[in-house]
Scaffold this motif. Structure first.
Motif, PDB file in Angstrom:
ATOM      1  N   PHE A  54     -14.643  45.210 -16.240  1.00  0.00           N
ATOM      2  CA  PHE A  54     -16.029  45.334 -16.700  1.00  0.00           C
ATOM      3  C   PHE A  54     -16.858  44.104 -16.358  1.00  0.00           C
ATOM      4  O   PHE A  54     -17.979  43.945 -16.864  1.00  0.00           O
ATOM      5  CB  PHE A  54     -16.049  45.600 -18.217  1.00  0.00           C
ATOM      6  N   GLY A  55     -16.316  43.223 -15.505  1.00  0.00           N
ATOM      7  CA  GLY A  55     -17.048  42.017 -15.123  1.00  0.00           C
ATOM      8  C   GLY A  55     -17.196  41.035 -16.263  1.00  0.00           C
ATOM      9  O   GLY A  55     -18.176  40.302 -16.333  1.00  0.00           O
ATOM     10  N   LYS A  56     -16.218  41.013 -17.161  1.00  0.00           N
ATOM     11  CA  LYS A  56     -16.269  40.166 -18.358  1.00  0.00           C
ATOM     12  C   LYS A  56     -15.135  39.154 -18.338  1.00  0.00           C
ATOM     13  O   LYS A  56     -14.287  39.166 -17.465  1.00  0.00           O
ATOM     14  CB  LYS A  56     -16.152  41.036 -19.620  1.00  0.00           C
ATOM     15  N   LYS A  57     -15.121  38.314 -19.347  1.00  0.00           N
ATOM     16  CA  LYS A  57     -14.084  37.296 -19.534  1.00  0.00           C
ATOM     17  C   LYS A  57     -13.376  37.541 -20.864  1.00  0.00           C
ATOM     18  O   LYS A  57     -13.980  38.032 -21.815  1.00  0.00           O
ATOM     19  CB  LYS A  57     -14.696  35.887 -19.569  1.00  0.00           C
ATOM     20  N   LEU A  58     -12.112  37.174 -20.918  1.00  0.00           N
ATOM     21  CA  LEU A  58     -11.331  37.296 -22.151  1.00  0.00           C
ATOM     22  C   LEU A  58     -11.216  35.949 -22.832  1.00  0.00           C
ATOM     23  O   LEU A  58     -10.879  34.949 -22.202  1.00  0.00           O
ATOM     24  CB  LEU A  58      -9.920  37.816 -21.839  1.00  0.00           C
ATOM     25  N   SER A  59     -11.489  35.939 -24.124  1.00  0.00           N
ATOM     26  CA  SER A  59     -11.191  34.801 -24.992  1.00  0.00           C
ATOM     27  C   SER A  59     -10.281  35.352 -26.079  1.00  0.00           C
ATOM     28  O   SER A  59     -10.548  36.419 -26.631  1.00  0.00           O
ATOM     29  CB  SER A  59     -12.467  34.222 -25.614  1.00  0.00           C
ATOM     30  N   SER A  60      -9.205  34.629 -26.377  1.00  0.00           N
ATOM     31  CA  SER A  60      -8.211  35.160 -27.311  1.00  0.00           C
ATOM     32  C   SER A  60      -7.597  34.031 -28.117  1.00  0.00           C
ATOM     33  O   SER A  60      -7.487  32.902 -27.628  1.00  0.00           O
ATOM     34  CB  SER A  60      -7.113  35.894 -26.521  1.00  0.00           C
ATOM     35  N   ASN A  61      -7.175  34.343 -29.335  1.00  0.00           N
ATOM     36  CA  ASN A  61      -6.423  33.351 -30.095  1.00  0.00           C
ATOM     37  C   ASN A  61      -4.935  33.442 -29.765  1.00  0.00           C
ATOM     38  O   ASN A  61      -4.123  32.762 -30.363  1.00  0.00           O
ATOM     39  CB  ASN A  61      -6.680  33.477 -31.597  1.00  0.00           C
ATOM     40  N   GLY A  62      -4.585  34.332 -28.829  1.00  0.00           N
ATOM     41  CA  GLY A  62      -3.210  34.452 -28.384  1.00  0.00           C
ATOM     42  C   GLY A  62      -2.312  35.231 -29.313  1.00  0.00           C
ATOM     43  O   GLY A  62      -1.114  35.351 -29.074  1.00  0.00           O
ATOM     44  N   VAL A  63      -2.888  35.783 -30.362  1.00  0.00           N
ATOM     45  CA  VAL A  63      -2.091  36.522 -31.346  1.00  0.00           C
ATOM     46  C   VAL A  63      -2.668  37.912 -31.551  1.00  0.00           C
ATOM     47  O   VAL A  63      -2.112  38.893 -31.082  1.00  0.00           O
ATOM     48  CB  VAL A  63      -2.015  35.772 -32.698  1.00  0.00           C
ATOM     49  N   GLY A  64      -3.800  37.993 -32.246  1.00  0.00           N
ATOM     50  CA  GLY A  64      -4.314  39.306 -32.600  1.00  0.00           C
ATOM     51  C   GLY A  64      -5.816  39.468 -32.547  1.00  0.00           C
ATOM     52  O   GLY A  64      -6.335  40.535 -32.855  1.00  0.00           O
TER      53      GLY A  64
END
Length: 169
Positions: free
Chosen positions: A103-113
């Motif tokens: 979708f032309g986006k970026k992922l940011s994650s806390n690495g868990v949930g």
């Protein structure tokens, strides 16, 4: 009551607790962010859901536990839910990165949930801090966002009075 203006939408479940905050139809609707908590692991066609999210917003904040790579065998993790079969879609960090990329986006994650798919990538440290409950309570104290409780109450009161008046005519 924390000053965030949320609306509910669920095509599969009747909204029993916040019906006055429900969006009945998404056609033409735009939102700052779409949230889906404890939803994505139940999705039969997750890419279609993401497509709908991004048709109405530039960002999606989702909660779903990540499955490690390689994935555990059935019976070696509670998360598969073999006894009830309700979890049918599973995600790795790489899978969510692929969704974001599609979708032309970026992922940011806390690495868990907790995962944000949006136009901007947020540093893992900042995203991890923003999803930390203790740090969140600190920011709530200093951010000074006015409560929407009174405005919501007044809107619902006026709506109720108008309904009563309409019935008495």
């Amino acid at each position: 009551d924390l000053g965030y203006d949320f609306a509910a939408y669920d095509r599969y479940c009747e909204n029993l607790f916040a019906a006055d905050f429900q969006v009945a139809d998404l056609k033409g609707q735009r939102f700052d962010i779409v949230t889906a908590f404890e939803v994505m692991e139940h999705a039969e066609a997750p890419m279609e859901m993401f497509d709908e999210f991004f048709a109405h917003s530039g960002a999606a904040l989702i909660s779903t536990d990540l499955v490690p790579n390689p994935a555990p065998a059935p019976g070696h993790t509670w998360y598969y839910g073999l006894d009830h079969g309700q979890h049918i879609s599973f995600y790795t960090t790489k899978a969510l990165e692929c969704v974001a990329s599609a979708f032309g986006k970026k992922l940011s994650s806390n690495g868990v949930g907790l995962h944000l798919i949006s136009d901007k990538k947020i540093s893992p440290l900042l995203f991890g801090q923003s999803s930390n409950e203790t740090i969140g309570k600190f920011w709530e104290l200093i951010r000074n966002r006015p409560s929407l409780l009174i405005a919501d109450f007044e809107r619902l009161r006026k709506q109720h009075l108008a309904e009563l008046e309409a019935k008495s005519i």
